[in-house]
Design a protein around this motif. Structure first.
Motif, PDB file in Angstrom:
ATOM      1  N   LEU A   1       0.834  -1.202   0.000  1.00 50.71           N
ATOM      2  CA  LEU A   1       0.000   0.000   0.000  1.00 50.71           C
ATOM      3  C   LEU A   1       0.867   1.250   0.000  1.00 50.71           C
ATOM      4  O   LEU A   1       0.570   2.229  -0.694  1.00 50.71           O
ATOM      5  N   TYR A   2       1.949   1.220   0.779  1.00 46.01           N
ATOM      6  CA  TYR A   2       2.807   2.392   0.883  1.00 46.01           C
ATOM      7  C   TYR A   2       3.788   2.517  -0.276  1.00 46.01           C
ATOM      8  O   TYR A   2       4.227   3.618  -0.602  1.00 46.01           O
ATOM      9  N   SER A   3       4.149   1.389  -0.895  1.00 44.70           N
ATOM     10  CA  SER A   3       5.095   1.459  -2.013  1.00 44.70           C
ATOM     11  C   SER A   3       4.401   1.747  -3.337  1.00 44.70           C
ATOM     12  O   SER A   3       5.046   2.167  -4.302  1.00 44.70           O
ATOM     13  N   SER A   4       3.079   1.534  -3.398  1.00 47.26           N
ATOM     14  CA  SER A   4       2.341   1.757  -4.653  1.00 47.26           C
ATOM     15  C   SER A   4       1.053   2.536  -4.387  1.00 47.26           C
ATOM     16  O   SER A   4      -0.050   2.045  -4.650  1.00 47.26           O
ATOM     17  N   PRO A   5       1.154   3.763  -3.863  1.00 50.76           N
ATOM     18  CA  PRO A   5      -0.052   4.525  -3.513  1.00 50.76           C
ATOM     19  C   PRO A   5      -0.882   4.923  -4.724  1.00 50.76           C
ATOM     20  O   PRO A   5      -2.055   5.274  -4.577  1.00 50.76           O
ATOM     21  N   GLN A   6      -0.296   4.887  -5.912  1.00 46.98           N
ATOM     22  CA  GLN A   6      -1.010   5.292  -7.120  1.00 46.98           C
ATOM     23  C   GLN A   6      -1.959   4.219  -7.646  1.00 46.98           C
ATOM     24  O   GLN A   6      -2.818   4.495  -8.487  1.00 46.98           O
ATOM     25  N   ILE A   7      -1.827   3.000  -7.160  1.00 43.21           N
ATOM     26  CA  ILE A   7      -2.657   1.899  -7.643  1.00 43.21           C
ATOM     27  C   ILE A   7      -4.007   1.915  -6.929  1.00 43.21           C
ATOM     28  O   ILE A   7      -4.073   2.016  -5.701  1.00 43.21           O
ATOM     29  N   HIS A   8      -5.071   1.799  -7.704  1.00 43.39           N
ATOM     30  CA  HIS A   8      -6.412   1.758  -7.126  1.00 43.39           C
ATOM     31  C   HIS A   8      -6.705   0.345  -6.641  1.00 43.39           C
ATOM     32  O   HIS A   8      -6.803  -0.587  -7.441  1.00 43.39           O
ATOM     33  N   LEU A   9      -6.828   0.191  -5.335  1.00 43.20           N
ATOM     34  CA  LEU A   9      -7.113  -1.113  -4.750  1.00 43.20           C
ATOM     35  C   LEU A   9      -8.328  -0.986  -3.830  1.00 43.20           C
ATOM     36  O   LEU A   9      -8.306  -0.216  -2.871  1.00 43.20           O
ATOM     37  N   SER A  10      -9.368  -1.736  -4.135  1.00 43.66           N
ATOM     38  CA  SER A  10     -10.531  -1.753  -3.257  1.00 43.66           C
ATOM     39  C   SER A  10     -10.249  -2.692  -2.087  1.00 43.66           C
ATOM     40  O   SER A  10      -9.401  -3.584  -2.175  1.00 43.66           O
ATOM     41  N   VAL A  11     -10.957  -2.485  -0.992  1.00 43.73           N
ATOM     42  CA  VAL A  11     -10.788  -3.360   0.168  1.00 43.73           C
ATOM     43  C   VAL A  11     -11.158  -4.791  -0.206  1.00 43.73           C
ATOM     44  O   VAL A  11     -10.508  -5.749   0.224  1.00 43.73           O
ATOM     45  N   GLU A  12     -12.189  -4.943  -1.025  1.00 42.55           N
ATOM     46  CA  GLU A  12     -12.596  -6.287  -1.459  1.00 42.55           C
ATOM     47  C   GLU A  12     -11.475  -6.998  -2.199  1.00 42.55           C
ATOM     48  O   GLU A  12     -11.213  -8.191  -1.975  1.00 42.55           O
ATOM     49  N   LYS A  13     -10.783  -6.271  -3.063  1.00 42.26           N
ATOM     50  CA  LYS A  13      -9.712  -6.876  -3.848  1.00 42.26           C
ATOM     51  C   LYS A  13      -8.526  -7.260  -2.958  1.00 42.26           C
ATOM     52  O   LYS A  13      -7.916  -8.322  -3.127  1.00 42.26           O
ATOM     53  N   ILE A  14      -8.199  -6.385  -2.005  1.00 38.44           N
ATOM     54  CA  ILE A  14      -7.100  -6.695  -1.087  1.00 38.44           C
ATOM     55  C   ILE A  14      -7.449  -7.914  -0.249  1.00 38.44           C
ATOM     56  O   ILE A  14      -6.619  -8.808  -0.048  1.00 38.44           O
ATOM     57  N   ALA A  15      -8.683  -7.970   0.237  1.00 36.16           N
ATOM     58  CA  ALA A  15      -9.115  -9.093   1.074  1.00 36.16           C
ATOM     59  C   ALA A  15      -9.082 -10.408   0.311  1.00 36.16           C
ATOM     60  O   ALA A  15      -8.743 -11.457   0.863  1.00 36.16           O
ATOM     61  N   SER A  16      -9.403 -10.346  -0.969  1.00 37.04           N
ATOM     62  CA  SER A  16      -9.424 -11.571  -1.774  1.00 37.04           C
ATOM     63  C   SER A  16      -8.039 -12.183  -1.918  1.00 37.04           C
ATOM     64  O   SER A  16      -7.895 -13.384  -2.128  1.00 37.04           O
ATOM     65  N   ARG A  17      -7.009 -11.358  -1.797  1.00 36.89           N
ATOM     66  CA  ARG A  17      -5.647 -11.865  -1.940  1.00 36.89           C
ATOM     67  C   ARG A  17      -5.238 -12.763  -0.782  1.00 36.89           C
ATOM     68  O   ARG A  17      -4.303 -13.564  -0.908  1.00 36.89           O
ATOM     69  N   VAL A  18      -5.904 -12.620   0.342  1.00 36.33           N
ATOM     70  CA  VAL A  18      -5.626 -13.504   1.476  1.00 36.33           C
ATOM     71  C   VAL A  18      -6.829 -14.410   1.761  1.00 36.33           C
ATOM     72  O   VAL A  18      -6.950 -14.984   2.839  1.00 36.33           O
ATOM     73  N   ASN A  19      -7.725 -14.499   0.767  1.00 42.27           N
ATOM     74  CA  ASN A  19      -8.882 -15.401   0.827  1.00 42.27           C
ATOM     75  C   ASN A  19      -9.761 -15.163   2.053  1.00 42.27           C
ATOM     76  O   ASN A  19     -10.176 -16.105   2.743  1.00 42.27           O
ATOM     77  N   LEU A  20     -10.019 -13.875   2.319  1.00 40.65           N
ATOM     78  CA  LEU A  20     -10.876 -13.523   3.441  1.00 40.65           C
ATOM     79  C   LEU A  20     -12.010 -12.632   2.961  1.00 40.65           C
ATOM     80  O   LEU A  20     -11.889 -11.941   1.943  1.00 40.65           O
ATOM     81  N   SER A  21     -13.095 -12.649   3.708  1.00 47.07           N
ATOM     82  CA  SER A  21     -14.185 -11.736   3.390  1.00 47.07           C
ATOM     83  C   SER A  21     -13.755 -10.318   3.723  1.00 47.07           C
ATOM     84  O   SER A  21     -12.829 -10.097   4.514  1.00 47.07           O
TER      85      SER A  21
END
Length: 259
Positions: free
Chosen positions: A166-186
């Motif tokens: 998050l801190y190294s790529s602040p320009q990337i649009h990441l939704s909370v849903e997308k971030i959560a999916s990366r660790v297979n969590l709701s």
């Protein structure tokens, strides 16, 4: 100054080994158990789980050996009048097995200590002193993670990596849903764990990562406000300026003029 006496990184004993010190090591001995092991500490039999560590006092009677083969460990011995005071100031526990929250912190440091020790040089001792102090400060800083329930602490390393992104790529649009999916969590459970681990919401973290980068660009470049807005992941500079004023307390142009 803290002086290192000896150091071993990734020592592999394929048939196991017993280290027996009935009168203590005579110096401070740090051991990182990379395989399940057995420790006898002042006559008490303890199990050192994989990725546990301990710092023995010079006079502490101790023995350790493998519970499985191969037996793998990292270690170093050190001495110095300042070392005791330093660890007491940190309130760092002696003669206590501690489960490492982030094992890489230890392995990387001991590997670096070994390299520095072998390389020599006029600044070697000062560098080693600094590295050892840094290691124990990092470990002390991670103690609070150990107080978390297992279901929380087991996510720490993976969530730390996400936080770093998050801190190294602040320009990337990441939704909370997308971030959560990366660790297979709701989404809701991911947000709950994130706040438990880091004390803030992931949404606040995303905003902070963007604004921190924006402050850096405002103070160290001549880029326009619109260009900085885009580089920090905002769809329009109006939203950027409003959010910057809300969280930083001044407008972007005001912040730049202060700098």
């Amino acid at each position: 100054m803290i002086h290192m006496i000896s150091c071993g990184y990734d020592f592999i004993h394929r048939d196991g080994i017993t280290i027996d010190r009935p009168a203590g090591a005579g110096n401070y001995a740090f051991v990182f158990f990379r395989s399940n092991s057995e420790v006898v500490l002042d006559g008490r039999l303890l199990t050192a789980e994989k990725n546990s560590y301990i710092i023995f006092r010079p006079e502490t009677t101790h023995l350790y050996r493998e519970l499985e083969n191969p037996f793998v460990n990292d270690w170093f011995h050190c001495e110095g009048n300042e070392f005791l005071d330093f660890l007491l100031q940190l309130n760092f526990p002696f003669d206590t097995l501690i489960k490492a929250i982030d094992p890489l912190v230890i392995t990387r440091c001991i590997r670096e200590l070994q390299n520095i020790y072998r390389q020599g040089g006029s600044l070697r001792d000062k560098i080693i002193d600094s590295e050892i102090r840094t290691l124990f400060m990092k470990l002390r800083n991670l103690f609070e993670r150990a107080a978390l329930p297992d279901k929380m602490s087991r996510y720490f390393h993976e969530f730390s990596d996400l936080r770093g992104e998050l801190y190294s790529s602040p320009q990337i649009h990441l939704s909370v849903e997308k971030i959560a999916s990366r660790v297979n969590l709701s989404k809701s459970y991911f947000q709950h764990i994130y706040k438990e681990l880091f004390g803030c919401s992931v949404v606040s973290e995303i905003i902070n990562s963007r604004l921190e980068y924006a402050k850096y660009l405002l103070g160290n470049s001549s880029l326009s406000i619109a260009a900085i807005s885009k580089m920090c992941g905002y769809e329009n500079d109006t939203h950027f300026m409003r959010q910057f004023k809300r969280f930083v307390g001044v407008t972007p142009s005001g912040y730049r003029s202060q700098r």
